[in-house]
Design a protein around this motif. Structure first.
Motif, PDB file in Angstrom:
ATOM      1  N   LYS A 198      27.606   5.043  75.928  1.00  0.00           N
ATOM      2  CA  LYS A 198      27.561   4.047  77.004  1.00  0.00           C
ATOM      3  C   LYS A 198      26.281   3.214  76.919  1.00  0.00           C
ATOM      4  O   LYS A 198      26.325   1.981  77.021  1.00  0.00           O
ATOM      5  CB  LYS A 198      27.616   4.761  78.354  1.00  0.00           C
ATOM      6  CG  LYS A 198      27.679   3.833  79.567  1.00  0.00           C
ATOM      7  CD  LYS A 198      29.072   3.295  79.784  1.00  0.00           C
ATOM      8  CE  LYS A 198      29.193   2.595  81.135  1.00  0.00           C
ATOM      9  NZ  LYS A 198      30.569   2.161  81.407  1.00  0.00           N
TER      10      LYS A 198
ATOM     11  N   SER B 239      32.898   4.651  78.004  1.00  0.00           N
ATOM     12  CA  SER B 239      31.694   4.399  77.206  1.00  0.00           C
ATOM     13  C   SER B 239      31.841   3.206  76.263  1.00  0.00           C
ATOM     14  O   SER B 239      30.842   2.573  75.906  1.00  0.00           O
ATOM     15  CB  SER B 239      31.318   5.649  76.405  1.00  0.00           C
ATOM     16  OG  SER B 239      32.309   5.950  75.446  1.00  0.00           O
TER      17      SER B 239
ATOM     18  N   SER C  38      19.455   6.150  73.963  1.00  0.00           N
ATOM     19  CA  SER C  38      20.643   6.704  73.311  1.00  0.00           C
ATOM     20  C   SER C  38      20.271   7.611  72.146  1.00  0.00           C
ATOM     21  O   SER C  38      20.895   8.659  71.926  1.00  0.00           O
ATOM     22  CB  SER C  38      21.543   5.559  72.838  1.00  0.00           C
ATOM     23  OG  SER C  38      22.748   6.046  72.304  1.00  0.00           O
TER      24      SER C  38
ATOM     25  N   GLY D 176      29.089  10.878  75.388  1.00  0.00           N
ATOM     26  CA  GLY D 176      29.570   9.785  76.222  1.00  0.00           C
ATOM     27  C   GLY D 176      28.422   8.960  76.783  1.00  0.00           C
ATOM     28  O   GLY D 176      28.473   7.722  76.798  1.00  0.00           O
TER      29      GLY D 176
END
Length: 231
Positions: A94, A142, A65, A90
């Motif tokens: 998630k 998400s 991420s 997004g």
């Protein structure tokens, strides 16, 4: 904002601010709003009340991420389309939700989100051409239901925020965008705070850092004492 777009915004935000997870708090604000300092203040105050607390950066929070977030902030020799930015955010959300937020909630932890979905709205959506339905779909997918119960919006003037950001070092791609674009982001945050003051607590972050943190600490103390983040 046209009445049609305003109604679309209200319908989406109503969904995002109902049936919220009682153990998630988000911290919003432009660069230089003292988000990191405020998160430290809140975490310390919560832990004084023996509330187990973890900080999760959104976007970010896990290695993959964070890599997506880094791509987004990096300078490129080509235009980066708003749609592309939204998809990156997004995906980053998630990953962070599935691999960090949900496991921590299952352990009974209270989550402080560094940024959150409001950041994506302010940066990628407000006064831009992307449709609110697309934004809603991306964010709902998400978050996986882990929506914040309360949000602290640290409202700083873009000029003041940029001056503080420059003091931290080299500015990234988003911080180097036009001042008009940064004011657009501020208007996005303020629109959310105006429509939903029961969920979004606004703190004037233009003031001396001690005065700002006194207000943040007072709110965190009240929230902890009143058990606002208990199930």
């Amino acid at each position: 904002m046209t009445s049609f777009k305003k109604n679309r915004l209200l319908s989406v935000i109503k969904y995002l601010t109902k049936n919220v997870n009682s153990k998630v708090l988000s911290i919003w604000g432009l660069d230089g709003a003292s988000k990191s300092t405020s998160i430290t203040t809140i975490k310390k105050e919560f832990e004084n009340f023996h509330i187990p607390t973890e900080v999760v950066r959104k976007p970010g929070g896990t290695p993959f991420s964070e890599a997506l977030r880094g791509i987004h902030k990096q300078k490129w020799d080509e235009p980066v389309h708003t749609f592309t930015e939204l998809m990156l955010m997004g995906a980053s959300f998630k990953q962070s939700t599935l691999n960090r937020t949900l496991p921590l909630l299952q352990e009974g932890k209270t989550i402080i989100e560094d940024r959150g979905w409001g950041c994506t709205y302010a940066y990628q959506i407000h006064e831009r051409e992307l449709d609110m339905v697309l934004f809603s779909q991306v964010i709902n997918q998400s978050l996986e239901g882990a929506k914040p119960r309360f949000i602290l919006f640290l409202d700083v003037d873009p000029e003041i925020g940029l001056e503080r950001a420059r003091g931290r070092g080299v500015l990234d791609r988003l911080e180097l965008e036009s001042i008009e674009n940064i004011y657009r982001r501020q208007r996005g945050y303020r629109a959310l705070a105006e429509y939903f003051p029961e969920n979004i607590i606004t703190i004037d972050a233009n003031r001396d850092i001690k005065r700002v943190q006194d207000d943040v600490k007072d709110w965190a103390h009240f929230a902890a004492k009143e058990s606002l983040f208990n199930p």
